[in-house]
Design a protein around this motif. Structure first.
Motif, short mmCIF file in Angstrom:
data_model
loop_
_atom_site.label_atom_id
_atom_site.label_comp_id
_atom_site.label_asym_id
_atom_site.label_seq_id
_atom_site.Cartn_x
_atom_site.Cartn_y
_atom_site.Cartn_z
N PRO A 168 0.82 -1.22 0.00
CA PRO A 168 0.00 0.00 0.00
C PRO A 168 0.86 1.27 0.00
CG PRO A 168 -0.76 -1.56 1.67
CD PRO A 168 0.56 -2.06 1.18
N LEU A 169 0.52 2.18 -0.90
CA LEU A 169 1.24 3.45 -1.03
C LEU A 169 0.28 4.60 -0.77
CD1 LEU A 169 3.78 5.08 -1.83
CD2 LEU A 169 2.99 4.95 -4.21
N TYR A 170 0.58 5.38 0.28
CA TYR A 170 -0.23 6.54 0.63
C TYR A 170 0.58 7.81 0.43
CZ TYR A 170 -2.86 2.83 2.97
OH TYR A 170 -3.55 1.69 3.24
N VAL A 171 -0.05 8.82 -0.14
CA VAL A 171 0.66 10.05 -0.47
C VAL A 171 -0.04 11.24 0.18
CG1 VAL A 171 1.33 11.64 -2.32
CG2 VAL A 171 1.60 9.17 -2.64
N TYR A 172 0.72 11.97 1.00
CA TYR A 172 0.19 13.21 1.58
C TYR A 172 0.23 14.30 0.52
CZ TYR A 172 -0.99 16.88 4.81
OH TYR A 172 -1.63 17.92 5.42
N LEU A 173 -0.91 14.93 0.27
CA LEU A 173 -0.99 15.97 -0.75
C LEU A 173 -0.40 17.28 -0.24
CD1 LEU A 173 -2.08 17.12 -3.46
CD2 LEU A 173 -4.20 17.64 -2.22
N TRP A 174 0.62 17.77 -0.93
CA TRP A 174 1.16 19.09 -0.63
C TRP A 174 0.62 20.12 -1.62
CZ3 TRP A 174 6.82 19.44 1.48
CH2 TRP A 174 6.95 18.58 2.58
N GLY A 175 0.75 19.81 -2.90
CA GLY A 175 0.29 20.74 -3.94
C GLY A 175 1.27 20.82 -5.08
N GLY A 176 2.47 21.32 -4.78
CA GLY A 176 3.47 21.53 -5.82
C GLY A 176 3.85 20.27 -6.57
N GLU A 177 3.86 19.13 -5.85
CA GLU A 177 4.27 17.88 -6.50
C GLU A 177 3.22 17.37 -7.49
OE1 GLU A 177 2.58 18.13 -3.84
OE2 GLU A 177 2.41 16.30 -2.66
N PHE A 178 2.00 17.88 -7.40
CA PHE A 178 0.95 17.52 -8.35
C PHE A 178 0.71 18.61 -9.40
CE2 PHE A 178 0.12 14.53 -5.02
CZ PHE A 178 -0.45 13.44 -5.65
N TYR A 179 0.93 19.88 -9.00
CA TYR A 179 0.59 20.99 -9.89
C TYR A 179 1.78 21.64 -10.57
CZ TYR A 179 -3.66 20.59 -7.07
OH TYR A 179 -4.77 20.12 -6.43
N GLU A 180 2.97 21.38 -10.09
CA GLU A 180 4.15 21.98 -10.72
C GLU A 180 5.19 20.93 -11.11
OE1 GLU A 180 5.80 25.54 -9.01
OE2 GLU A 180 3.97 25.91 -7.90
N ASP A 181 4.77 19.69 -11.16
CA ASP A 181 5.67 18.60 -11.49
C ASP A 181 4.89 17.60 -12.35
OD1 ASP A 181 8.13 16.99 -11.11
OD2 ASP A 181 6.77 15.63 -10.08
N PRO A 182 5.25 17.47 -13.65
CA PRO A 182 6.39 18.13 -14.30
C PRO A 182 6.12 19.61 -14.59
CG PRO A 182 5.20 16.75 -15.86
CD PRO A 182 4.58 16.49 -14.53
N TYR A 183 7.10 20.41 -14.27
CA TYR A 183 6.96 21.86 -14.31
C TYR A 183 6.65 22.37 -15.71
CZ TYR A 183 8.02 26.71 -13.04
OH TYR A 183 7.95 28.04 -12.80
N LEU A 184 7.33 21.83 -16.69
CA LEU A 184 7.13 22.30 -18.07
C LEU A 184 5.70 22.10 -18.54
CD1 LEU A 184 10.40 20.94 -19.76
CD2 LEU A 184 9.92 23.30 -19.05
N TYR A 185 5.05 21.07 -18.04
CA TYR A 185 3.68 20.78 -18.46
C TYR A 185 2.66 21.73 -17.81
CZ TYR A 185 -0.53 18.17 -19.62
OH TYR A 185 -1.78 17.82 -20.11
N HIS A 186 2.87 22.06 -16.54
CA HIS A 186 1.87 22.82 -15.78
C HIS A 186 2.09 24.33 -15.77
CE1 HIS A 186 -0.04 19.24 -14.14
NE2 HIS A 186 1.13 18.77 -13.77
N MET A 187 3.22 24.79 -16.24
CA MET A 187 3.59 26.20 -15.99
C MET A 187 2.60 27.22 -16.57
SD MET A 187 6.84 26.74 -18.52
CE MET A 187 6.65 26.67 -20.30
N ASN A 188 1.91 26.88 -17.65
CA ASN A 188 1.05 27.87 -18.29
C ASN A 188 -0.19 28.21 -17.48
OD1 ASN A 188 2.42 28.44 -20.88
ND2 ASN A 188 2.13 26.27 -21.26
N TRP A 189 -0.71 27.26 -16.70
CA TRP A 189 -1.89 27.58 -15.91
C TRP A 189 -1.54 27.99 -14.48
CZ3 TRP A 189 -3.73 25.03 -11.51
CH2 TRP A 189 -3.19 23.77 -11.23
N ILE A 190 -0.34 27.62 -14.05
CA ILE A 190 0.09 27.98 -12.69
C ILE A 190 0.42 29.46 -12.59
CG2 ILE A 190 1.97 27.67 -11.01
CD1 ILE A 190 -0.01 25.42 -10.99
N HIS A 191 0.95 30.04 -13.66
CA HIS A 191 1.46 31.41 -13.62
C HIS A 191 0.61 32.38 -14.42
CE1 HIS A 191 5.12 28.72 -13.27
NE2 HIS A 191 5.09 29.34 -12.11
N ASP A 192 0.52 33.60 -13.92
CA ASP A 192 -0.13 34.67 -14.66
C ASP A 192 0.84 35.28 -15.67
OD1 ASP A 192 -2.45 34.21 -13.30
OD2 ASP A 192 -2.13 35.79 -11.82
#
Length: 384
Positions: A87-111
């Motif tokens: 069993p693998l449990y992951v505590y949600l922080w945020g950055g590891e889901f929304y900014e990783d991979p960074y190149l993929y998410h950067m357009n909606w993360i930043h103004d």
């Protein structure tokens, strides 16, 4: 786990509720460089350590693996060495889901302005920054989208390996966002949250501002997802008022830090202050007491450990409507405000304090939800 200010508290919590004294706490990093973790139960490792790899390989379905900061590197590592039945449990922080991979998410993360900086200074490898590498820079800019899509496909594989997320109660919108981004039909979860400084904040009285100057906190760190310069443009209408703009910048990107300081100092002159030294949590709560209004300009969930104590302390908090925290607070009856409305407000409306009833309501709701008693109750269910 990584070296972070919340981890010592988590270890303490886990030790309080564990029915068996068999937990092992692995910290990815070098103890000599530790800034936050002091707990003697922490074992410092790297992903190259044979002992650590051997421990993972020996894990069985009767063990539980908890990951704090599940980035792509960690996910791929566990796919390689951890059996599928563990069993693998992951505590949600945020950055590891929304900014990783960074190149993929950067357009909606930043103004807009922050994104321009990111594309010019952050995504390009440092080794290609010199003029002589013009062709390599050009090639990188043309191919990074292909790299981003490849990394995103790998990220989906690592997320599908997760048996359950661990996140605060009532985090429904956050969960739905992750499922939508990563094309998941289902993602089980358990409730638990770190110590969000509640037990420190509740000891302060809810008082009205004692000065004529309005203290405005902007953001929580020197990370690009704060969108500081875009927020400056919104707050610029108040630069001639009696204000002090305070920016916590104790961790993040040095290049971005310099960019924000230049832009902010030019626009707000001597009315802006940058807090670049890390301080103990109790001292930080004392600093939050001095704040009148806080503006968080993130498009993603971030700064939860700032937002909760600020609201308990009776402060006025503006969040972007796109930020899942906005919907989270609204759903549990906490009074917060929409940053998109700031441009249409005069200064008196912008800084207007919460009523005593609103302050007490926010404090009561959040104290009950994030108290130590509630926190340990949920963690006990997970561990035992």
């Amino acid at each position: 786990m990584i070296d972070d200010k919340f981890i010592d508290g988590f270890i303490d919590d886990a030790e309080k509720v564990s029915s068996e004294n068999s937990n092992i706490y692995f910290i990815n990093g070098n103890q000599a460089n530790s800034k936050h973790i002091k707990n003697p139960k922490a074992k410092w490792i790297s992903f190259r350590d044979d002992e650590f790899i051997s421990t993972l390989k020996k894990a069985t379905k009767d063990d539980k693996i908890f990951v704090h900061w599940y980035d792509l590197k960690t996910g791929l590592f566990l796919l390689k060495y951890l059996k599928k039945e563990v069993p693998l449990y992951v505590y949600l922080w945020g950055g590891e889901f929304y900014e990783d991979p960074y190149l993929y998410h950067m357009n909606w993360i930043h103004d807009e302005k922050t994104l321009t900086f990111v594309k010019e200074h952050t995504i390009l490898p440092e080794k290609y920054s010199q003029r002589k590498h013009f062709l390599k820079r050009l090639w990188f800019k043309k191919t990074y989208k292909l790299k981003a899509r490849k990394q995103f496909k790998e990220k989906i594989k690592t997320i599908k390996r997760i048996n359950a997320l661990i996140l605060p109660k009532h985090y429904d919108q956050e969960l739905e966002l992750i499922k939508r981004i990563y094309h998941l039909k289902n993602l089980p979860y358990f409730n638990y949250n770190y110590d969000q400084n509640v037990d420190l904040a509740i000891h302060y009285k809810l008082e009205a501002s004692k000065t004529d100057k309005t203290i405005i906190q902007l953001g929580n760190s020197a990370t690009e997802s704060n969108n500081h310069v875009d927020a400056f443009d919104v707050l610029n209408q108040f630069k001639n008022e009696n204000i002090e703009l305070v920016l916590p910048m104790s961790y993040g990107n040095h290049k971005y830090n310099h960019f924000v300081k230049q832009y902010g100092s030019f626009n707000f002159k001597n009315k802006i202050k940058f807090l670049e030294d890390f301080v103990p949590r109790a001292q930080y709560i004392q600093q939050l007491m001095e704040v009148d209004v806080c503006v968080m300009y993130h498009n993603r969930q971030q700064a939860f450990g700032n937002c909760v104590p600020l609201l308990i302390l009776g402060k006025k908090l503006y969040l972007k409507k796109e930020n899942p925290l906005y919907s989270f607070f609204k759903s549990i009856g906490v009074v917060v405000f929409n940053t998109n409305e700031i441009k249409d407000l005069d200064f008196d409306s912008f800084k207007k304090e919460l009523t005593p009833e609103e302050k007490n309501n926010n404090k009561t709701i959040l104290t009950n939800l994030f108290s130590e008693e509630e926190r340990l109750k949920y963690l006990s269910k997970i561990l035992n």
